[in-house]
Design a protein around this motif. Structure first.
Motif, PDB file in Angstrom:
ATOM      1  N   HIS A 113      69.094  61.197  54.896  1.00 59.56           N
ATOM      2  CA  HIS A 113      68.478  61.230  56.225  1.00 59.56           C
ATOM      3  C   HIS A 113      69.482  60.625  57.195  1.00 59.56           C
ATOM      4  N   LYS A 114      69.958  61.464  58.112  1.00 57.60           N
ATOM      5  CA  LYS A 114      70.984  61.056  59.074  1.00 57.60           C
ATOM      6  C   LYS A 114      72.161  60.416  58.349  1.00 57.60           C
ATOM      7  N   GLY A 115      72.550  61.023  57.220  1.00 61.05           N
ATOM      8  CA  GLY A 115      73.706  60.575  56.452  1.00 61.05           C
ATOM      9  C   GLY A 115      73.442  59.443  55.479  1.00 61.05           C
ATOM     10  N   GLU A 116      72.262  58.858  55.504  1.00 67.84           N
ATOM     11  CA  GLU A 116      71.909  57.736  54.632  1.00 67.84           C
ATOM     12  C   GLU A 116      71.145  58.251  53.406  1.00 67.84           C
ATOM     13  N   ASP A 117      71.469  57.718  52.222  1.00 74.40           N
ATOM     14  CA  ASP A 117      70.800  58.149  50.990  1.00 74.40           C
ATOM     15  C   ASP A 117      69.357  57.662  50.973  1.00 74.40           C
ATOM     16  N   TRP A 118      68.425  58.622  50.896  1.00 76.35           N
ATOM     17  CA  TRP A 118      67.005  58.308  50.812  1.00 76.35           C
ATOM     18  C   TRP A 118      66.413  58.801  49.493  1.00 76.35           C
ATOM     19  N   SER A 119      67.238  58.994  48.491  1.00 81.84           N
ATOM     20  CA  SER A 119      66.748  59.493  47.203  1.00 81.84           C
ATOM     21  C   SER A 119      65.748  58.506  46.620  1.00 81.84           C
ATOM     22  N   ARG A 120      64.723  59.056  45.958  1.00 82.29           N
ATOM     23  CA  ARG A 120      63.643  58.188  45.489  1.00 82.29           C
ATOM     24  C   ARG A 120      62.714  58.944  44.538  1.00 82.29           C
ATOM     25  N   GLN A 121      61.815  58.175  43.935  1.00 81.21           N
ATOM     26  CA  GLN A 121      60.685  58.729  43.206  1.00 81.21           C
ATOM     27  C   GLN A 121      59.421  58.259  43.909  1.00 81.21           C
ATOM     28  N   GLU A 122      58.424  59.167  43.956  1.00 81.15           N
ATOM     29  CA  GLU A 122      57.161  58.854  44.617  1.00 81.15           C
ATOM     30  C   GLU A 122      55.993  59.275  43.741  1.00 81.15           C
ATOM     31  N   ARG A 123      54.891  58.608  43.916  1.00 82.53           N
ATOM     32  CA  ARG A 123      53.583  59.056  43.433  1.00 82.53           C
ATOM     33  C   ARG A 123      52.858  59.596  44.651  1.00 82.53           C
ATOM     34  N   TRP A 124      52.119  60.672  44.474  1.00 80.12           N
ATOM     35  CA  TRP A 124      51.475  61.286  45.633  1.00 80.12           C
ATOM     36  C   TRP A 124      50.116  61.873  45.273  1.00 80.12           C
ATOM     37  N   THR A 125      49.331  62.067  46.315  1.00 78.48           N
ATOM     38  CA  THR A 125      48.011  62.697  46.224  1.00 78.48           C
ATOM     39  C   THR A 125      47.900  63.679  47.379  1.00 78.48           C
ATOM     40  N   ASP A 126      47.532  64.914  47.082  1.00 80.33           N
ATOM     41  CA  ASP A 126      47.283  65.921  48.111  1.00 80.33           C
ATOM     42  C   ASP A 126      45.842  66.405  48.000  1.00 80.33           C
ATOM     43  N   THR A 127      45.212  66.574  49.150  1.00 84.25           N
ATOM     44  CA  THR A 127      43.840  67.087  49.219  1.00 84.25           C
ATOM     45  C   THR A 127      43.883  68.490  49.804  1.00 84.25           C
ATOM     46  N   TRP A 128      43.320  69.442  49.058  1.00 81.70           N
ATOM     47  CA  TRP A 128      43.342  70.861  49.424  1.00 81.70           C
ATOM     48  C   TRP A 128      41.934  71.361  49.714  1.00 81.70           C
ATOM     49  N   VAL A 129      41.845  72.305  50.641  1.00 82.51           N
ATOM     50  CA  VAL A 129      40.579  72.958  50.959  1.00 82.51           C
ATOM     51  C   VAL A 129      40.838  74.462  50.990  1.00 82.51           C
ATOM     52  N   LYS A 130      39.921  75.213  50.398  1.00 85.71           N
ATOM     53  CA  LYS A 130      40.049  76.667  50.432  1.00 85.71           C
ATOM     54  C   LYS A 130      39.349  77.179  51.683  1.00 85.71           C
ATOM     55  N   ARG A 131      40.135  77.803  52.567  1.00 91.94           N
ATOM     56  CA  ARG A 131      39.634  78.322  53.841  1.00 91.94           C
ATOM     57  C   ARG A 131      40.060  79.789  53.960  1.00 91.94           C
ATOM     58  N   ALA A 132      39.113  80.627  54.325  1.00 89.15           N
ATOM     59  CA  ALA A 132      39.401  82.060  54.522  1.00 89.15           C
ATOM     60  C   ALA A 132      40.142  82.641  53.313  1.00 89.15           C
ATOM     61  N   GLY A 133      39.737  82.203  52.114  1.00 85.37           N
ATOM     62  CA  GLY A 133      40.283  82.766  50.887  1.00 85.37           C
ATOM     63  C   GLY A 133      41.627  82.223  50.448  1.00 85.37           C
ATOM     64  N   ARG A 134      42.160  81.199  51.134  1.00 88.86           N
ATOM     65  CA  ARG A 134      43.448  80.640  50.708  1.00 88.86           C
ATOM     66  C   ARG A 134      43.410  79.118  50.787  1.00 88.86           C
ATOM     67  N   TRP A 135      44.218  78.496  49.945  1.00 85.34           N
ATOM     68  CA  TRP A 135      44.272  77.049  49.885  1.00 85.34           C
ATOM     69  C   TRP A 135      45.193  76.511  50.970  1.00 85.34           C
ATOM     70  N   GLN A 136      44.745  75.445  51.647  1.00 83.48           N
ATOM     71  CA  GLN A 136      45.561  74.723  52.611  1.00 83.48           C
ATOM     72  C   GLN A 136      45.451  73.235  52.322  1.00 83.48           C
ATOM     73  N   CYS A 137      46.555  72.539  52.510  1.00 82.13           N
ATOM     74  CA  CYS A 137      46.535  71.091  52.335  1.00 82.13           C
ATOM     75  C   CYS A 137      46.076  70.457  53.640  1.00 82.13           C
ATOM     76  N   VAL A 138      45.079  69.574  53.544  1.00 87.16           N
ATOM     77  CA  VAL A 138      44.540  68.908  54.731  1.00 87.16           C
ATOM     78  C   VAL A 138      44.993  67.461  54.835  1.00 87.16           C
ATOM     79  N   ALA A 139      45.397  66.871  53.708  1.00 92.37           N
ATOM     80  CA  ALA A 139      45.843  65.473  53.734  1.00 92.37           C
ATOM     81  C   ALA A 139      46.725  65.189  52.533  1.00 92.37           C
ATOM     82  N   GLY A 140      47.689  64.321  52.750  1.00 96.76           N
ATOM     83  CA  GLY A 140      48.558  63.897  51.674  1.00 96.76           C
ATOM     84  C   GLY A 140      48.859  62.412  51.800  1.00 96.76           C
ATOM     85  N   HIS A 141      49.220  61.837  50.701  1.00101.14           N
ATOM     86  CA  HIS A 141      49.610  60.423  50.683  1.00101.14           C
ATOM     87  C   HIS A 141      50.708  60.271  49.648  1.00101.14           C
ATOM     88  N   SER A 142      51.722  59.489  49.982  1.00101.60           N
ATOM     89  CA  SER A 142      52.760  59.197  48.991  1.00101.60           C
ATOM     90  C   SER A 142      53.154  57.736  49.069  1.00101.60           C
TER      91      SER A 142
END
Length: 148
Positions: A113-142
């Motif tokens: 990021h702007k030349g600085e190393d931001w490499s990492r490991q993360e744990r994450w949670t994504d919340t999905w909702v099916k709208r109009a026949g397709r999945w969309q992510c409404v919220a995420g956390h890492s």
């Protein structure tokens, strides 16, 4: 004899519905895991169209860097400030609740990021909702995984 035949028909119907439900659940799990992997690839490829499609208009992401909206995600992607060369997902688990689902997992990210190393490991949670026949992510956390 008719009672036995009726009981067999009921049992077959019940098992058939259970198998169908399991198959549909597995299909949704596979679809969401595929979408998560494509999303990680979209960061590497800087695929703006994918983000516009997959993130709901009211999408928010909470992380150690604050709370981001879809607009901020798109701006970051377009800015070129972050260069992601690898984004690998693993340990994914999917829980389905009708037309909503929660996916959890781990990411290993190689990023500058702007030349600085931001490499990492993360744990994450994504919340999905099916709208109009397709999945969309409404919220995420890492959260970054502390390196030992």
């Amino acid at each position: 004899m008719k009672r036995i035949a009726a009981a067999i028909c009921v049992a077959v119907s019940v098992f058939g519905v259970a198998i169908l439900a399991k198959t549909q659940t597995e299909s949704v799990e596979q679809e969401l895991i595929k979408l998560e992997n494509e999303w990680a690839e979209a960061w590497v490829k800087r695929d703006v169209a994918f983000f516009e499609r997959i993130e709901a208009d009211d999408y928010t992401w909470t992380s150690p860097w604050g709370v981001w909206t879809k607009a901020q995600d798109l701006a970051e992607l377009k800015s070129g400030d972050s260069v992601i060369t690898s984004w690998v997902l693993d340990d994914m688990k999917v829980r389905i609740y009708g037309d909503a689902a929660v996916v959890t997992g781990r990411s290993t990210i190689k990023e500058t990021h702007k030349g600085e190393d931001w490499s990492r490991q993360e744990r994450w949670t994504d919340t999905w909702v099916k709208r109009a026949g397709r999945w969309q992510c409404v919220a995420g956390h890492s959260s970054e995984i502390a390196q030992k």
